[in-house]
Design an enzyme around this catalytic site. Structure first.
Site, short mmCIF file in Angstrom:
data_model
loop_
_atom_site.label_atom_id
_atom_site.label_comp_id
_atom_site.label_asym_id
_atom_site.label_seq_id
_atom_site.Cartn_x
_atom_site.Cartn_y
_atom_site.Cartn_z
N SER A 63 -71.59 -36.68 -9.86
CA SER A 63 -71.67 -35.55 -9.08
C SER A 63 -70.52 -34.60 -9.17
O SER A 63 -70.38 -33.48 -9.58
CB SER A 63 -71.87 -35.76 -7.67
OG SER A 63 -71.07 -36.72 -7.07
N LYS A 84 -72.89 -42.73 -20.27
CA LYS A 84 -73.63 -43.90 -21.01
C LYS A 84 -74.74 -43.95 -21.02
O LYS A 84 -75.70 -44.37 -21.62
CB LYS A 84 -72.93 -45.20 -20.34
CG LYS A 84 -71.47 -45.53 -20.73
CD LYS A 84 -71.18 -47.09 -20.05
CE LYS A 84 -69.64 -47.40 -20.38
NZ LYS A 84 -69.50 -48.72 -19.73
N LYS A 134 -60.91 -41.74 -6.29
CA LYS A 134 -60.40 -41.97 -5.00
C LYS A 134 -60.55 -43.47 -4.45
O LYS A 134 -61.37 -43.72 -3.77
CB LYS A 134 -60.85 -40.87 -4.27
CG LYS A 134 -60.70 -39.47 -4.26
CD LYS A 134 -61.27 -38.56 -3.31
CE LYS A 134 -61.03 -36.78 -3.44
NZ LYS A 134 -61.64 -36.11 -2.73
N GLY A 145 -58.73 -33.56 -2.70
CA GLY A 145 -58.74 -32.76 -1.56
C GLY A 145 -60.28 -32.54 -1.17
O GLY A 145 -61.02 -33.11 -1.60
N LYS A 179 -58.75 -42.36 2.93
CA LYS A 179 -59.68 -41.82 3.84
C LYS A 179 -60.98 -42.12 3.84
O LYS A 179 -61.82 -42.01 4.74
CB LYS A 179 -59.51 -40.06 3.63
CG LYS A 179 -59.96 -39.86 2.46
CD LYS A 179 -61.37 -39.64 1.94
CE LYS A 179 -61.64 -39.13 0.49
NZ LYS A 179 -62.96 -39.17 0.00
N ASP A 206 -58.91 -33.77 3.20
CA ASP A 206 -59.95 -34.68 3.09
C ASP A 206 -60.39 -35.73 3.86
O ASP A 206 -61.77 -35.70 3.95
CB ASP A 206 -59.14 -35.56 1.74
CG ASP A 206 -60.19 -35.96 0.62
OD1 ASP A 206 -61.40 -35.61 0.71
OD2 ASP A 206 -59.94 -36.47 -0.31
N ARG A 217 -70.86 -40.06 0.80
CA ARG A 217 -71.56 -41.43 0.45
C ARG A 217 -70.92 -42.38 1.51
O ARG A 217 -71.42 -43.19 2.13
CB ARG A 217 -71.21 -41.90 -1.01
CG ARG A 217 -71.73 -40.98 -1.95
CD ARG A 217 -71.46 -41.64 -3.19
NE ARG A 217 -71.76 -40.33 -4.19
CZ ARG A 217 -71.32 -40.68 -5.53
NH1 ARG A 217 -70.68 -41.66 -5.94
NH2 ARG A 217 -71.61 -39.76 -6.49
N VAL A 220 -72.44 -45.39 -6.12
CA VAL A 220 -71.41 -45.95 -5.70
C VAL A 220 -70.49 -45.29 -4.62
O VAL A 220 -70.34 -44.13 -4.31
CB VAL A 220 -70.10 -45.63 -7.11
CG1 VAL A 220 -68.74 -46.36 -6.69
CG2 VAL A 220 -70.53 -46.35 -8.32
N GLU A 273 -66.79 -45.69 -2.91
CA GLU A 273 -65.83 -46.17 -3.19
C GLU A 273 -65.09 -46.93 -1.93
O GLU A 273 -64.22 -47.73 -2.11
CB GLU A 273 -64.74 -44.89 -3.65
CG GLU A 273 -65.03 -44.24 -5.09
CD GLU A 273 -64.17 -45.13 -6.07
OE1 GLU A 273 -64.12 -46.40 -5.87
OE2 GLU A 273 -64.15 -44.46 -7.05
#
Length: 332
Positions: free
Chosen positions: A11, A32, A106, A137, A192, A245, A256, A280, A282
């Protein structure tokens, strides 16, 4: 006009590719997934990540890594943290000259506890490394792609790279500040995500504004403690790459990490929540890295510790919260 290769078709990479194209640059994306690439080339959309967004028709995409590498001298690394090292090594094998690397990941690497710029530096030969920077940010891709006002920070050890990032991306809806604290900006973006999962848990459990405000405030204190120990300027965490952020990620369903936490707060396991999300997150990997890194550095991070127990030791959310609230009395 510059040529820019965007590695990754998620995204944020897609939203930033759109910014670059609208700023007049020639953009090639690499991914991919053949279906994603075909959809972008044919319909100028990426429905897997940005459902209804119509992208600039000048953006092209390819699955051919060599074609992507040879296309430009500026690389936007819009990949999950866990993919950065492998893809960077693959890129390095195809390089014959210096390139500039800009990343938007991140996270912190699990095994080495390294920041993303360090991972890229490890993976790219010195004769191919023309500088590494980060763009970070409060910037949800869903808002950037529809041109809602957004402000971010560009940082690098080389001020020329920071200014290049600023020049490439800045326009009338995306404002870019430069910041010379690469360590702080990268850590702010990564850490964060831990607090965002915890914030989602608070919301999922139905708690109020008092709890949310306390969590973000004490979360920022944790981020600052570890950041300062690792060489960051504490003031960075009061800027866009820090509290900016943190706020956007801890308060929005676009996040997410927040969404995962919300599902955990409602009683789902991490496995169940991730299966529903199919993307995903993170913060899970970052929680694991930072839990061990904080122990190694002797930095107190109680919120991170509590979230680690929930994610990796199956401790019930209610018990972890009780443990946090019943800690020994302390001065702020």
């Amino acid at each position: 006009m510059r040529k820019i290769t965007v590695f990754g078709m998620g995204s944020f990479g897609t939203a930033l590719a759109n910014v670059l194209a609208q700023n007049g640059h020639d953009v090639l994306m690499w991914g991919k997934n053949v279906e994603n690439v075909d959809e972008l080339n044919t319909h100028h959309m990426n429905k897997n990540y940005l459902k209804d967004a119509k992208l600039d028709s000048s953006i092209k995409a390819t699955v051919d890594l060599n074609k992507a590498v040879q296309f430009s001298d500026i690389y936007l690394m819009a990949l999950p943290t866990k993919a950065i090292r492998e893809v960077s090594k693959d890129i390095d094998q195809l390089l014959t000259s210096k390139k500039t690397f800009i990343h938007v990941a991140k996270g912190i690497e699990n095994d080495t506890f390294k920041r993303v710029s360090e991972m890229i530096e490890d993976s790219i030969s010195s004769e191919h490394n023309g500088g590494i920077g980060v763009l970070s940010g409060p910037s949800h891709a869903e808002e950037v792609v529809i041109k809602q006002p957004t402000t971010v920070a560009a940082s690098s050890k080389d001020n020329n790279v920071s200014k290049l990032i600023q020049d490439l991306f800045m326009n009338d809806y995306l404002r870019v500040y430069t910041n010379n604290d690469l360590v702080g900006v990268e850590l702010g973006g990564a850490l964060k995500n831990i607090i965002a999962i915890a914030s989602g848990i608070v919301a999922g459990m139905g708690w109020g504004d008092n709890a949310k405000a306390a969590l973000m405030t004490r979360g920022l204190a944790e981020i600052s403690r570890l950041g300062e120990k690792l060489g960051a300027d504490p003031m960075t965490f009061l800027g866009l790459g820090g509290i900016g952020d943190l706020i956007v990620t801890c308060t929005s369903t676009h996040s997410r990490n927040y969404t995962l936490g919300f599902k955990l707060g409602q009683g789902k396991t991490a496995e169940e929540a991730l299966k529903e999300m199919k993307m995903v997150v993170e913060g899970i990997y970052t929680t694991k890295s930072v839990y061990h890194l904080a122990q190694q550095e002797g930095v107190e991070m109680p919120i991170t510790n509590a979230l680690y127990e929930v994610l990796f030791e199956d401790v019930p959310v209610s018990k972890s919260v009780r443990t946090l609230m019943e800690r020994d009395k302390k001065a702020e």
